[in-house]
Design a protein around this motif. Structure first.
Motif, PDB file in Angstrom:
ATOM      1  N   GLY A 330       0.830  -1.199   0.000  1.00 41.03           N
ATOM      2  CA  GLY A 330       0.000   0.000   0.000  1.00 41.03           C
ATOM      3  C   GLY A 330       0.861   1.244   0.000  1.00 41.03           C
ATOM      4  O   GLY A 330       1.917   1.272   0.636  1.00 41.03           O
ATOM      5  N   VAL A 331       0.436   2.275  -0.723  1.00 45.22           N
ATOM      6  CA  VAL A 331       1.147   3.553  -0.779  1.00 45.22           C
ATOM      7  C   VAL A 331       0.152   4.673  -0.514  1.00 45.22           C
ATOM      8  O   VAL A 331      -0.956   4.673  -1.073  1.00 45.22           O
ATOM      9  N   ARG A 338      -0.955   9.025   6.589  1.00 44.57           N
ATOM     10  CA  ARG A 338      -0.474   8.281   5.407  1.00 44.57           C
ATOM     11  C   ARG A 338       0.087   6.911   5.779  1.00 44.57           C
ATOM     12  O   ARG A 338      -0.078   5.946   5.029  1.00 44.57           O
ATOM     13  N   ALA A 339       0.752   6.791   6.910  1.00 45.97           N
ATOM     14  CA  ALA A 339       1.315   5.496   7.308  1.00 45.97           C
ATOM     15  C   ALA A 339       0.205   4.492   7.603  1.00 45.97           C
ATOM     16  O   ALA A 339       0.272   3.324   7.179  1.00 45.97           O
ATOM     17  N   ALA A 343      -0.679   1.046   5.408  1.00 46.66           N
ATOM     18  CA  ALA A 343      -0.738  -0.266   6.055  1.00 46.66           C
ATOM     19  C   ALA A 343      -2.090  -0.933   5.827  1.00 46.66           C
ATOM     20  O   ALA A 343      -2.172  -2.148   5.580  1.00 46.66           O
ATOM     21  N   GLU A 344      -3.164  -0.152   5.892  1.00 44.60           N
ATOM     22  CA  GLU A 344      -4.504  -0.705   5.661  1.00 44.60           C
ATOM     23  C   GLU A 344      -4.648  -1.205   4.228  1.00 44.60           C
ATOM     24  O   GLU A 344      -5.265  -2.250   3.984  1.00 44.60           O
ATOM     25  N   GLN A 345      -4.075  -0.466   3.277  1.00 46.49           N
ATOM     26  CA  GLN A 345      -4.123  -0.901   1.873  1.00 46.49           C
ATOM     27  C   GLN A 345      -3.362  -2.214   1.689  1.00 46.49           C
ATOM     28  O   GLN A 345      -3.807  -3.112   0.964  1.00 46.49           O
ATOM     29  N   VAL A 413       4.066   0.667   2.370  1.00 46.16           N
ATOM     30  CA  VAL A 413       4.118  -0.442   3.318  1.00 46.16           C
ATOM     31  C   VAL A 413       3.928  -1.745   2.550  1.00 46.16           C
ATOM     32  O   VAL A 413       2.955  -1.899   1.816  1.00 46.16           O
ATOM     33  N   SER A 414       4.862  -2.676   2.710  1.00 49.09           N
ATOM     34  CA  SER A 414       4.778  -3.987   2.070  1.00 49.09           C
ATOM     35  C   SER A 414       4.729  -5.064   3.147  1.00 49.09           C
ATOM     36  O   SER A 414       5.481  -5.015   4.119  1.00 49.09           O
TER      37      SER A 414
END
Length: 425
Positions: A330-331, A338-339, A343-345, A413-414
């Motif tokens: 997620g970006v 944004r963080a 993370a949710e994405q 976040v990956s």
């Protein structure tokens, strides 16, 4: 008139330098006008001319030593020497092409893990082409196919024609058994192409002939060679029919028994992110991008320099013999949140459907990437959101963070979660 005045000036200068023995030694140099030169030369006697010629010949016969730059520096004042050394030092500093953190390429080449992506069949080859085009770094590419025409268009530097005797380069007609036999025929060539690998990704589309039949054989070869193997495969669309889906499920089950970790991406879930205007070509491009994302999520953890670094052993501890896996990226650039949004994405990847739940994971890799504006508080919020989803207290959770100047204003976040209890196919 000009010649006379010139001689007069020189003679006047000579008269003020009492240390000179005689004026004619000063004015004996060649002047720009031949008349003045002749008058000056006439003041020398024949004996003086002979002595001067003999001295010039003697000087010419003596070999002059090569000047030493250090000797010239010794003759200069200290300030001049310091200025020269300062300029030399500054020249070594002004090298804009040098990286801020230089990399020892010899050491990196000697000890870096060798990662390979093996594209099997038509869908696997297309996914591999997409990875080459998108410049996936730090990996070697190997294309394997029974279809010689399709293989010839592949961008991989290493290609293996499967079952040249069995299929004659004409493919295997959506028959997985023909794909399996073709891979068995080319077993030694496949082994040679995988030599030296530490980690192999096998990417393929399930439901056809070559990918469905040959992928398990390649995984078996990797197992024999002691190579950690991750499968990243797609399931067919619903409109492709129940027969193709049944073949795909059988292929995935065989592959799952031979790889360390398996990531399955149902193509049908592309409808969750595609719109009415999405073209057929764009839909398959999305599927290829999902395969790229699955591979890149893992390879970036090992090949990108990290603020909190993750290495091959970290990845191995989370992905070796782990079975089903979920991955997501997620970006977000949504200001203060944004963080959390990123993370949710990553956790709510619609392409993986609703069947998987990270709570049952036995291993989790988390990589948070941002620009110079990424704060410690943001990293903490994203990491806690992910780790709180895992209910198993014994789960191996490994966290890494990398810097990417292109992400200024955003955070990526990956997540790779392994050991998932329930499969999504």
């Amino acid at each position: 008139m000009f010649a006379v005045s010139t001689v007069r000036v020189v003679a006047g200068m000579a008269s003020r330098r009492s240390t000179l023995p005689a004026v004619h030694h000063l004015v004996s140099v060649s002047l720009p006008f031949s008349g003045a030169s002749a008058r000056c030369q006439s003041t020398l006697t024949e004996e003086q001319k002979k002595a001067k010629a003999a001295a010039a010949a003697a000087n010419a016969s003596v070999a002059k030593p090569k000047p030493n730059p250090d000797d010239r520096l010794k003759e200069k004042p200290e300030a001049v020497i310091m200025a020269a050394k300062t300029m030399e030092f500054n020249e070594t500093l002004v090298k804009p092409e040098e990286p801020a953190y230089p990399v020892d390429q010899d050491l990196l080449h000697k000890f870096a893990p060798k990662i390979m992506v093996v594209g099997v069949g038509g869908a696997g080859g297309n996914a591999l082409n997409n990875m080459v085009t998108k410049k996936l770094n730090g990996v070697d590419f190997v294309a394997l196919n029974t279809d010689a025409q399709h293989l010839s268009t592949n961008k991989a530097s290493n290609k293996v024609q499967l079952g040249a005797e069995l299929t004659k380069g004409l493919g295997c007609g959506a028959n997985p058994e023909a794909g399996r036999l073709a891979a068995e025929e080319s077993r030694e060539e496949i082994k040679e192409s995988l030599k030296g690998a530490h980690l192999v990704f096998i990417t393929a589309g399930m439901g056809g002939g070559t990918g469905t039949g040959a992928a398990p054989v390649i995984a078996d070869i990797c197992y024999e060679m002691g190579i950690m193997t991750i499968g990243v495969v797609t399931m067919p669309f619903n409109f492709e029919g129940t027969h193709r889906r049944r073949l795909a499920i059988e292929g995935v089950e065989r592959l799952q028994a031979l790889v360390d970790t398996l990531i399955v991406i149902p193509n049908q879930n592309l409808f969750e992110i595609a719109g009415p205007e999405t073209t057929f070509v764009d839909a398959f491009q999305m599927a290829d991008d999902v395969l790229l994302g699955g591979v890149k999520t893992v390879t970036d953890l090992m090949t990108s320099p990290g603020i909190i670094n993750l290495d091959f052993a970290d990845v191995q501890s989370v992905m070796a013999d782990m079975g089903n896996a979920i991955m997501g990226t997620g970006v977000s650039n949504a200001g203060e949140d944004r963080a959390i949004k990123a993370a949710e994405q990553a956790l709510g990847n619609p392409l993986l459907g609703d069947a998987l739940d990270i709570s049952s994971a036995k291993g989790v890799l988390v990589n948070i990437t941002g620009g110079k504006d990424m704060t410690l508080y943001e990293v903490d919020k994203a990491a806690q959101l992910i780790t709180k989803q895992v209910t198993d207290d014994t789960a191996n959770i490994i966290f890494g963070s990398t810097f990417d100047s292109s992400l200024e204003g955003s955070i990526r976040v990956s997540v790779v979660a392994t050991g998932i209890e329930k499969a999504n196919f």
